[in-house]
Write a protein that holds these residues in place. Structure first.
Motif, PDB file in Angstrom:
ATOM      1  N   VAL A  13       0.842  -1.207   0.000  1.00  0.00           N
ATOM      2  CA  VAL A  13       0.000   0.000   0.000  1.00  0.00           C
ATOM      3  C   VAL A  13       0.876   1.255   0.000  1.00  0.00           C
ATOM      4  N   MET A  14       1.937   1.243   0.795  1.00  0.00           N
ATOM      5  CA  MET A  14       2.844   2.395   0.830  1.00  0.00           C
ATOM      6  C   MET A  14       3.536   2.585  -0.516  1.00  0.00           C
ATOM      7  N   SER A  15       3.818   1.491  -1.204  1.00  0.00           N
ATOM      8  CA  SER A  15       4.423   1.576  -2.535  1.00  0.00           C
ATOM      9  C   SER A  15       3.482   2.268  -3.509  1.00  0.00           C
ATOM     10  N   ASP A  43       3.966   5.991  -5.415  1.00  0.00           N
ATOM     11  CA  ASP A  43       3.776   6.189  -6.849  1.00  0.00           C
ATOM     12  C   ASP A  43       2.740   7.283  -7.100  1.00  0.00           C
ATOM     13  N   TRP A  44       1.662   7.259  -6.349  1.00  0.00           N
ATOM     14  CA  TRP A  44       0.611   8.270  -6.483  1.00  0.00           C
ATOM     15  C   TRP A  44       1.137   9.651  -6.087  1.00  0.00           C
ATOM     16  N   PHE A  45       1.904   9.706  -5.022  1.00  0.00           N
ATOM     17  CA  PHE A  45       2.466  10.960  -4.544  1.00  0.00           C
ATOM     18  C   PHE A  45       3.377  11.585  -5.608  1.00  0.00           C
ATOM     19  N   ALA A  46       4.225  10.778  -6.230  1.00  0.00           N
ATOM     20  CA  ALA A  46       5.107  11.296  -7.289  1.00  0.00           C
ATOM     21  C   ALA A  46       4.299  11.762  -8.489  1.00  0.00           C
ATOM     22  N   GLY A  96      12.066   7.649 -23.296  1.00  0.00           N
ATOM     23  CA  GLY A  96      10.902   6.772 -23.289  1.00  0.00           C
ATOM     24  C   GLY A  96      10.684   6.042 -21.979  1.00  0.00           C
ATOM     25  N   HIS A  97      11.591   6.224 -21.057  1.00  0.00           N
ATOM     26  CA  HIS A  97      11.495   5.532 -19.771  1.00  0.00           C
ATOM     27  C   HIS A  97      10.753   6.352 -18.742  1.00  0.00           C
ATOM     28  N   GLY A  98      10.804   7.653 -18.861  1.00  0.00           N
ATOM     29  CA  GLY A  98      10.103   8.515 -17.920  1.00  0.00           C
ATOM     30  C   GLY A  98      11.018   9.131 -16.885  1.00  0.00           C
ATOM     31  N   GLY A  99      12.281   8.825 -16.937  1.00  0.00           N
ATOM     32  CA  GLY A  99      13.215   9.398 -15.974  1.00  0.00           C
ATOM     33  C   GLY A  99      13.587   8.414 -14.893  1.00  0.00           C
ATOM     34  N   MET A 100      14.689   8.679 -14.248  1.00  0.00           N
ATOM     35  CA  MET A 100      15.190   7.762 -13.222  1.00  0.00           C
ATOM     36  C   MET A 100      14.309   7.758 -11.977  1.00  0.00           C
ATOM     37  N   LEU A 101      13.767   8.900 -11.599  1.00  0.00           N
ATOM     38  CA  LEU A 101      12.921   8.933 -10.413  1.00  0.00           C
ATOM     39  C   LEU A 101      11.631   8.143 -10.628  1.00  0.00           C
ATOM     40  N   ASP A 102      11.164   8.061 -11.877  1.00  0.00           N
ATOM     41  CA  ASP A 102       9.968   7.261 -12.151  1.00  0.00           C
ATOM     42  C   ASP A 102      10.198   5.784 -11.841  1.00  0.00           C
ATOM     43  N   SER A 103      11.450   5.348 -11.894  1.00  0.00           N
ATOM     44  CA  SER A 103      11.759   3.960 -11.569  1.00  0.00           C
ATOM     45  C   SER A 103      11.650   3.696 -10.076  1.00  0.00           C
ATOM     46  N   PHE A 104      11.896   4.726  -9.288  1.00  0.00           N
ATOM     47  CA  PHE A 104      11.970   4.548  -7.845  1.00  0.00           C
ATOM     48  C   PHE A 104      10.893   5.285  -7.067  1.00  0.00           C
ATOM     49  N   ASP A 105       9.903   5.852  -7.750  1.00  0.00           N
ATOM     50  CA  ASP A 105       8.906   6.648  -7.031  1.00  0.00           C
ATOM     51  C   ASP A 105       8.073   5.820  -6.070  1.00  0.00           C
ATOM     52  N   SER A 106       7.861   4.559  -6.360  1.00  0.00           N
ATOM     53  CA  SER A 106       7.103   3.737  -5.406  1.00  0.00           C
ATOM     54  C   SER A 106       7.946   3.403  -4.182  1.00  0.00           C
ATOM     55  N   ILE A 133       9.738   5.506  -2.632  1.00  0.00           N
ATOM     56  CA  ILE A 133       9.815   6.687  -1.774  1.00  0.00           C
ATOM     57  C   ILE A 133       9.148   6.422  -0.425  1.00  0.00           C
ATOM     58  N   MET A 134       8.061   5.691  -0.425  1.00  0.00           N
ATOM     59  CA  MET A 134       7.364   5.407   0.827  1.00  0.00           C
ATOM     60  C   MET A 134       7.492   3.951   1.254  1.00  0.00           C
TER      61      MET A 134
END
Length: 85
Positions: free
Chosen positions: A30-32, A36-39, A57-67, A69-70
């Protein structure tokens, strides 16, 4: 009959361990999703489509790790609580 195991000097009830592990997995997943929603909310409010251009086409490096974050702090809290008990 309830079997109790000893691991590294810790006494573990298998039923309680399974319940705690299930609850922890649920909370971390759920935190994951919340991370993702927060980012995504941040990106939408700033009008950004991607966080970076390193991988096209990947969306950036932070998009890989946004889930993460929490999810990582939630897992760290779980490990801390487990070490206290």
């Amino acid at each position: 009959i309830i079997v109790i195991y000893r691991l590294d000097g810790m006494t573990i009830n298998p039923v309680l361990f399974c319940v705690i592990t299930f609850i922890t997995g649920f909370v971390i997943s759920v935190m994951s999703q919340l991370g993702d929603w927060f980012a995504s909310v941040i990106k939408r409010r700033c009008g950004i489509k991607d966080y970076g251009k390193i991988l096209p086409g990947h969306g950036g490096m932070l998009d890989s790790f946004d889930s993460a974050i929490m999810a990582i702090p939630a897992a760290a809290v779980y490990l801390y609580i487990l070490s206290i008990c």
